[in-house]
Design a protein around this motif. Sequence first.
Motif, PDB file in Angstrom:
ATOM      1  N   ILE A 202       0.840  -1.195   0.000  1.00 21.62           N
ATOM      2  CA  ILE A 202       0.000   0.000   0.000  1.00 21.62           C
ATOM      3  C   ILE A 202       0.878   1.249   0.000  1.00 21.62           C
ATOM      4  N   THR A 203       0.518   2.183  -0.853  1.00 22.80           N
ATOM      5  CA  THR A 203       1.077   3.532  -0.793  1.00 22.80           C
ATOM      6  C   THR A 203      -0.045   4.459  -0.375  1.00 22.80           C
ATOM      7  N   TRP A 204      -0.001   4.936   0.863  1.00 20.21           N
ATOM      8  CA  TRP A 204      -0.998   5.872   1.353  1.00 20.21           C
ATOM      9  C   TRP A 204      -0.571   7.293   1.009  1.00 20.21           C
ATOM     10  N   GLY A 205      -1.520   8.112   0.625  1.00 23.87           N
ATOM     11  CA  GLY A 205      -1.262   9.550   0.539  1.00 23.87           C
ATOM     12  C   GLY A 205      -0.572  10.010  -0.706  1.00 23.87           C
ATOM     13  N   VAL A 206       0.753  10.098  -0.671  1.00 24.83           N
ATOM     14  CA  VAL A 206       1.504  10.743  -1.742  1.00 24.83           C
ATOM     15  C   VAL A 206       2.759   9.957  -2.094  1.00 24.83           C
ATOM     16  N   ASN A 207       3.402  10.416  -3.164  1.00 25.25           N
ATOM     17  CA  ASN A 207       4.724   9.926  -3.533  1.00 25.25           C
ATOM     18  C   ASN A 207       5.783  10.844  -2.925  1.00 25.25           C
ATOM     19  N   GLY A 208       7.037  10.567  -3.223  1.00 27.72           N
ATOM     20  CA  GLY A 208       8.113  11.471  -2.853  1.00 27.72           C
ATOM     21  C   GLY A 208       8.558  11.335  -1.404  1.00 27.72           C
ATOM     22  N   GLU A 209       9.083  12.438  -0.887  1.00 27.43           N
ATOM     23  CA  GLU A 209       9.699  12.416   0.437  1.00 27.43           C
ATOM     24  C   GLU A 209       8.693  12.171   1.554  1.00 27.43           C
ATOM     25  N   ASN A 210       7.425  12.401   1.283  1.00 24.86           N
ATOM     26  CA  ASN A 210       6.397  12.196   2.311  1.00 24.86           C
ATOM     27  C   ASN A 210       5.663  10.869   2.163  1.00 24.86           C
ATOM     28  N   SER A 211       6.138  10.005   1.279  1.00 29.13           N
ATOM     29  CA  SER A 211       5.460   8.724   1.086  1.00 29.13           C
ATOM     30  C   SER A 211       5.682   7.811   2.293  1.00 29.13           C
ATOM     31  N   LEU A 212       4.686   6.951   2.531  1.00 29.07           N
ATOM     32  CA  LEU A 212       4.784   5.993   3.628  1.00 29.07           C
ATOM     33  C   LEU A 212       4.316   4.639   3.123  1.00 29.07           C
ATOM     34  N   PRO A 213       5.259   3.764   2.714  1.00 30.58           N
ATOM     35  CA  PRO A 213       4.876   2.433   2.240  1.00 30.58           C
ATOM     36  C   PRO A 213       4.358   1.581   3.396  1.00 30.58           C
ATOM     37  N   ASP A 214       3.269   0.875   3.154  1.00 28.75           N
ATOM     38  CA  ASP A 214       2.637   0.023   4.164  1.00 28.75           C
ATOM     39  C   ASP A 214       2.776  -1.430   3.709  1.00 28.75           C
ATOM     40  N   TYR A 215       3.593  -2.187   4.417  1.00 30.88           N
ATOM     41  CA  TYR A 215       3.903  -3.567   4.034  1.00 30.88           C
ATOM     42  C   TYR A 215       3.141  -4.583   4.885  1.00 30.88           C
ATOM     43  N   ARG A 216       2.282  -4.146   5.787  1.00 29.78           N
ATOM     44  CA  ARG A 216       1.655  -5.052   6.761  1.00 29.78           C
ATOM     45  C   ARG A 216       0.794  -6.127   6.109  1.00 29.78           C
ATOM     46  N   GLN A 311     -11.708  -1.580   1.831  1.00 28.92           N
ATOM     47  CA  GLN A 311     -12.175  -1.133   3.139  1.00 28.92           C
ATOM     48  C   GLN A 311     -11.785  -2.121   4.240  1.00 28.92           C
ATOM     49  N   GLY A 312     -11.862  -1.648   5.479  1.00 29.63           N
ATOM     50  CA  GLY A 312     -11.686  -2.523   6.630  1.00 29.63           C
ATOM     51  C   GLY A 312     -10.257  -2.818   7.029  1.00 29.63           C
ATOM     52  N   LEU A 313      -9.293  -2.114   6.441  1.00 27.72           N
ATOM     53  CA  LEU A 313      -7.903  -2.339   6.816  1.00 27.72           C
ATOM     54  C   LEU A 313      -7.600  -1.618   8.129  1.00 27.72           C
ATOM     55  N   ASP A 314      -6.713  -2.197   8.887  1.00 27.56           N
ATOM     56  CA  ASP A 314      -6.360  -1.606  10.179  1.00 27.56           C
ATOM     57  C   ASP A 314      -5.494  -0.362   9.966  1.00 27.56           C
ATOM     58  N   VAL A 315      -5.841   0.701  10.680  1.00 27.16           N
ATOM     59  CA  VAL A 315      -5.073   1.941  10.620  1.00 27.16           C
ATOM     60  C   VAL A 315      -4.586   2.260  12.026  1.00 27.16           C
ATOM     61  N   SER A 316      -3.281   2.171  12.231  1.00 29.15           N
ATOM     62  CA  SER A 316      -2.705   2.438  13.548  1.00 29.15           C
ATOM     63  C   SER A 316      -2.766   3.934  13.862  1.00 29.15           C
ATOM     64  N   GLU A 317      -2.489   4.281  15.102  1.00 29.75           N
ATOM     65  CA  GLU A 317      -2.495   5.690  15.491  1.00 29.75           C
ATOM     66  C   GLU A 317      -1.424   6.483  14.741  1.00 29.75           C
ATOM     67  N   ASN A 318      -0.256   5.873  14.559  1.00 30.47           N
ATOM     68  CA  ASN A 318       0.807   6.548  13.813  1.00 30.47           C
ATOM     69  C   ASN A 318       0.399   6.774  12.361  1.00 30.47           C
ATOM     70  N   LEU A 319      -0.256   5.768  11.784  1.00 26.64           N
ATOM     71  CA  LEU A 319      -0.703   5.904  10.401  1.00 26.64           C
ATOM     72  C   LEU A 319      -1.798   6.958  10.291  1.00 26.64           C
ATOM     73  N   LYS A 320      -2.679   7.018  11.254  1.00 21.89           N
ATOM     74  CA  LYS A 320      -3.718   8.053  11.256  1.00 21.89           C
ATOM     75  C   LYS A 320      -3.094   9.443  11.274  1.00 21.89           C
ATOM     76  N   LYS A 321      -2.066   9.612  12.105  1.00 20.08           N
ATOM     77  CA  LYS A 321      -1.383  10.908  12.184  1.00 20.08           C
ATOM     78  C   LYS A 321      -0.737  11.255  10.850  1.00 20.08           C
ATOM     79  N   TYR A 322      -0.091  10.252  10.241  1.00 24.15           N
ATOM     80  CA  TYR A 322       0.543  10.467   8.942  1.00 24.15           C
ATOM     81  C   TYR A 322      -0.495  10.864   7.890  1.00 24.15           C
ATOM     82  N   MET A 323      -1.600  10.135   7.842  1.00 24.83           N
ATOM     83  CA  MET A 323      -2.625  10.416   6.842  1.00 24.83           C
ATOM     84  C   MET A 323      -3.231  11.800   7.036  1.00 24.83           C
TER      85      MET A 323
END
Length: 342
Positions: A202-216, A311-323
Motif C-alpha cells: 500500500i502507498t498511502w497519501g503521496v509519492n516522494g519524500e512524504n510517502s509511507l509504504p505500508d507492508y503489513r 475497506q476494513g484495513l487496520d489503521v494504527s495511530e501513527n498511520l492516522k497521524k501520517y494520513m
Amino acid sequence: MNLKDLLEEEKRVVINPLQDENPPLLVVITEGSTTLARALIYRILIDETFGPNQSIHFILYDSLNFLAFLESTAIEITACAPNLLEGISYSADSSIAFKDADVVFSIGRARGYEFTKNERRESFFEEYIHVAKIHGEAIERFSKKDVKIITLGYTAARIILQFAKSIPPENITALSLLTLKITAALIAAKANRHPSEVINLITWGVNGENSLPDYRYAKFRDGKFVEEEIKNDVWLKKNLIKGVRSASGRSWYSRSSAYALADHCKLLWNDTPKGEWTCMAIYSDNSYGVPTGIFFSFPVYCQNRKYKIVQGLDVSENLKKYMKETARIINEESSIALNAHR
C-alpha cells in the motif's frame, strides 16, 4: 504555412485501419514531444494496455513551440508500427487534439509528487498550474463525458477536476503505482525474490519524500507474508521507508513513470487480479478519515473500468497521524493552485 493554419490543422502521420470489431480508442498524450510521452506510447502498444485486440489512435498534444518535435515523435512511433497502432496524429490546437477523446494522459509539466513550500513560489509551480488548467478546460469542452483521465500529479488532477466540471471525479486518477513498484523492488531484493512476486503493498497519501509504504498486508504470490520472510523490523520500519522516499522523490525517472502510467491504466482498464489490489490517487470519499476534496492514494480494486477502495484495513495511530498530516499538505497545495486561477 501561417500560424493560423498550423494551429487549426491536424497532422496525421500514419493510418493503419484494422479489420477489428472494436473501433479504435482515441488516446490523447499531452506534452507529446517528451521522452516520457514516447516511452508511454511504446509501453501501451507493446504491453497491450487496452487489450490484445484493441486498436488505438494516438493524438499527441503540446504547445505550438513543440510542433516540430511532435512530428518527430509521431514519425519515430510509426517506424516500428505495432499492429495495434491504427493511427497517430498531432496538433497544437486543443479543439482538435482533445476532440472525442476516450482516454487522456495528462503529463503536464511532469511532477509526480508534492511541491515544497519554497517551490510553490517558483515560476515552475505557476506553469504547472497553468498547463493543468488548459488540459481541464480542453477536456471539458471537447472530450467525451465518460473520458478516463490519468495524471502524474495529485494537484494536477484536482485542477483538471475544477475546470472539467462535467467529468465525474471518479473518472480522474493520478499515479502512485511507481512508488508501489519501487517498494516491491526493494522488498524483493531483500528477500531474494522477483518484484512481480510481491503483492498487496500500500502507498498511502503521496509519492516522494512524504510517502509511507505500508507492508503489513503485503505477501508473496506463494502466500507467505513479507513480515514472515523478512524478519528484520529495523529494515522494514526504517531502511525500507528511507529507500522508498529517496527513490520516489527523484523527478528524472521519466521512463519508469511512463511504464507505471501504462500499468496503472492497464489495471484500471482490465481489472486487478482476484484477491489483489493496486494503489491509485483518487478523489477521496472520506474513507479512512481522509477528507473529501483532495486526491489521495488508497489501495483499490479495479473492475469494469471502475475502482473501489479496499475497506476494513487496520489503521494504527501513527498511520492516522501520517494520513492527517499528508491530507493537510495535499489540501494546502491544491488550495494554493486553485486560488491562483480564480
